[in-house]
Design a protein around this motif. Structure first.
Motif, short mmCIF file in Angstrom:
data_model
loop_
_atom_site.label_atom_id
_atom_site.label_comp_id
_atom_site.label_asym_id
_atom_site.label_seq_id
_atom_site.Cartn_x
_atom_site.Cartn_y
_atom_site.Cartn_z
N ASN A 9 -4.58 -5.97 5.62
CA ASN A 9 -4.51 -5.74 7.07
C ASN A 9 -3.19 -5.06 7.44
O ASN A 9 -2.51 -5.44 8.39
CB ASN A 9 -4.67 -7.06 7.83
N SER A 10 -2.85 -4.02 6.66
CA SER A 10 -1.57 -3.32 6.89
C SER A 10 -1.78 -1.82 7.02
O SER A 10 -0.92 -1.04 6.60
CB SER A 10 -0.60 -3.64 5.76
N THR A 11 -2.94 -1.41 7.54
CA THR A 11 -3.16 0.01 7.77
C THR A 11 -2.24 0.50 8.89
O THR A 11 -1.99 -0.20 9.86
CB THR A 11 -4.62 0.28 8.15
N ARG B 46 -0.49 4.41 10.78
CA ARG B 46 -0.53 5.87 10.87
C ARG B 46 0.39 6.51 9.83
O ARG B 46 0.04 7.52 9.22
CB ARG B 46 -0.09 6.30 12.28
N ILE B 47 1.56 5.92 9.62
CA ILE B 47 2.49 6.49 8.64
C ILE B 47 1.91 6.39 7.24
O ILE B 47 2.11 7.27 6.40
CB ILE B 47 3.86 5.78 8.73
N GLY B 48 1.14 5.33 6.97
CA GLY B 48 0.50 5.21 5.66
C GLY B 48 -0.54 6.29 5.43
O GLY B 48 -0.64 6.86 4.33
N ALA B 49 -1.32 6.61 6.47
CA ALA B 49 -2.33 7.66 6.34
C ALA B 49 -1.68 9.02 6.13
O ALA B 49 -2.13 9.82 5.30
CB ALA B 49 -3.21 7.68 7.59
N GLU B 50 -0.61 9.31 6.87
CA GLU B 50 0.07 10.58 6.70
C GLU B 50 0.74 10.68 5.32
O GLU B 50 0.71 11.73 4.67
CB GLU B 50 1.12 10.77 7.80
N LEU B 51 1.35 9.58 4.87
CA LEU B 51 1.97 9.57 3.55
C LEU B 51 0.93 9.78 2.46
O LEU B 51 1.19 10.48 1.46
CB LEU B 51 2.70 8.25 3.34
N PRO C 161 0.81 -1.23 0.00
CA PRO C 161 0.00 0.00 0.00
C PRO C 161 0.84 1.28 0.00
O PRO C 161 0.53 2.23 -0.72
CB PRO C 161 -0.83 -0.13 1.28
N ASN C 162 1.91 1.31 0.79
CA ASN C 162 2.77 2.50 0.79
C ASN C 162 3.49 2.67 -0.54
O ASN C 162 3.73 3.79 -0.98
CB ASN C 162 3.78 2.40 1.93
N ALA C 163 3.82 1.54 -1.18
CA ALA C 163 4.45 1.63 -2.50
C ALA C 163 3.49 2.24 -3.52
O ALA C 163 3.90 3.04 -4.37
CB ALA C 163 4.91 0.25 -2.96
N ILE C 164 2.21 1.88 -3.45
CA ILE C 164 1.21 2.47 -4.35
C ILE C 164 1.10 3.97 -4.09
O ILE C 164 1.00 4.78 -5.04
CB ILE C 164 -0.14 1.77 -4.15
N THR C 165 1.13 4.38 -2.83
CA THR C 165 1.05 5.81 -2.50
C THR C 165 2.26 6.56 -3.05
O THR C 165 2.12 7.67 -3.59
CB THR C 165 0.98 5.99 -0.98
N VAL C 166 3.45 5.98 -2.93
CA VAL C 166 4.65 6.63 -3.46
C VAL C 166 4.59 6.73 -4.98
O VAL C 166 4.99 7.75 -5.57
CB VAL C 166 5.91 5.86 -3.00
N LEU C 167 4.07 5.70 -5.64
CA LEU C 167 3.91 5.77 -7.09
C LEU C 167 2.93 6.87 -7.49
O LEU C 167 3.14 7.56 -8.50
CB LEU C 167 3.42 4.42 -7.62
N ALA C 168 1.86 7.03 -6.72
CA ALA C 168 0.92 8.13 -6.99
C ALA C 168 1.61 9.48 -6.83
O ALA C 168 1.40 10.40 -7.64
CB ALA C 168 -0.28 8.03 -6.06
N SER D 37 -6.87 5.89 -5.35
CA SER D 37 -8.07 5.13 -5.01
C SER D 37 -7.78 3.66 -4.69
O SER D 37 -8.67 2.94 -4.24
CB SER D 37 -9.08 5.19 -6.16
N LEU D 38 -6.55 3.22 -4.92
CA LEU D 38 -6.21 1.81 -4.71
C LEU D 38 -5.43 1.56 -3.42
O LEU D 38 -5.48 0.45 -2.89
CB LEU D 38 -5.37 1.29 -5.89
N ASP D 39 -4.69 2.55 -2.92
CA ASP D 39 -3.82 2.28 -1.77
C ASP D 39 -4.62 2.00 -0.50
O ASP D 39 -4.26 1.12 0.29
CB ASP D 39 -2.83 3.43 -1.55
N GLY D 40 -5.74 2.73 -0.29
CA GLY D 40 -6.54 2.47 0.90
C GLY D 40 -7.18 1.08 0.91
O GLY D 40 -7.03 0.34 1.89
N PRO D 41 -7.90 0.67 -0.16
CA PRO D 41 -8.42 -0.70 -0.19
C PRO D 41 -7.34 -1.76 -0.08
O PRO D 41 -7.55 -2.81 0.54
CB PRO D 41 -9.13 -0.77 -1.54
#
Length: 310
Positions: free
Chosen positions: A61-63, A65-70, A11-18, A51-55
């Protein structure tokens, strides 16, 4: 739910790609000659990834706090800073001085930052309103970043017109920034439930839209963003209607609570398994002497057989 440690990084990798995709739009705009449509496509790809990183995080099951801030920082760059820079290079850039055009870009970025900060504060609310779960407060950041670029889309497809006048573009950017920080509700597409009879027609419509996207990408995208903007009055009416009619969402909430309660009751009344005891029947009553000796000898034979196999 057990997950592979390496998968939690996804999920964090998807956020960084975005984040990388959104920021790459500025590079397309700064090239000579500028590549305007690839710049818009890069922001669109960032919106899809967002729209994909949150789902993905909830599924694995890897939510965290750092993911939300990122995710919020990525949204600010991809849908706040990047669209403002693209618009500044296209229409607002002045080689002699920094005028009100730069102030317009700053206003857009600040409004996006405030919108994301409010969104994060709502996530920490322990008592959210049940009728508001299908709505955003204001337009979301991805929609705001793409809506701000509608004049550029029309310029790419239709060339110059009133939509490319500097005052029109400035007023449009201020309008989108105001909608982002407004209290106006907008529909959250991920929370909408479609009736079963409409699934097939909507899938057919989606195929038609994707096919048209290959022939008229700029025009189809501009029309889609315009339709999204036109849904805001309906979203506001639906929000107020649900707020005035609590029976519509209280019934669903009470049904959900009753289902969970009945599940707990079913689990609580389950009878414990009885242990078999040598010399006694399953209900615990003593066996007759003959059957008791046979049962005891049978248990002893099983124990000896296990010891021999060891």
């Amino acid at each position: 739910m057990a997950t592979v440690p390496g998968v939690r990084f996804l999920p964090n990798a998807i956020t960084v790609l975005a984040l990388c995709s959104g920021l790459s739009s500025v590079a397309f705009a700064l090239r000579g000659p500028p590549q305007w449509f690839p710049a818009i496509v890069a922001i669109g790809i960032a919106a899809i990834l967002d729209s994909l990183d949150g789902p993905a995080a909830r599924l694995l099951n890897s939510t965290s706090r750092i993911g939300a801030e990122l995710d919020s920082l990525s949204d600010l760059v991809s849908f706040g800073v990047a669209p403002a820079m693209v618009l500044y290079v296209w229409k607002f850039k002045n080689e002699h001085s920094i005028g009100y055009e730069w102030v317009i870009c700053l206003l857009f970025v600040v409004c996006m930052a405030l919108r994301l900060a409010r969104f994060n504060s709502v996530l920490e609310d322990s008592t959210p309103k049940p009728y508001a779960k299908e709505f955003f407060t204001g337009i979301p950041a991805p929609a705001g970043g793409l809506l701000a670029l509608v004049p550029l889309l029309l310029f790419i497809r239709l060339d110059d017109g009133f939509w490319t006048e500097q005052w029109v573009v400035s007023a449009w950017v201020v309008l989108i920034a105001s909608l982002a920080v407004s209290r106006l509700p907008s529909l959250a597409l991920k929370s909408m439930r479609v009736p079963q009879r409409l699934i097939v027609p909507l899938l057919v419509l989606l195929v038609v839209v994707v096919a048209l996207e290959f022939y008229e990408p700029q025009l189809v995208l501009a029309i889609g963003l315009g339709l999204y903007l036109l849904h805001l009055p309906y979203a506001s009416w639906k929000f107020q209607y649900l707020k005035r009619h609590p029976e519509l969402w209280m019934d669903e909430r009470s049904a959900r609570i009753s289902r969970s309660s009945s599940r707990r009751i079913r689990l609580s009344v389950r009878m414990p398994r009885r242990r078999r005891v040598a010399g006694r029947a399953p209900d615990g009553t003593p066996l007759p002497p003959a059957r008791r000796r046979g049962a005891i000898n049978q248990v002893r034979g099983r124990v000896q057989e296990r010891r021999r196999l060891r």
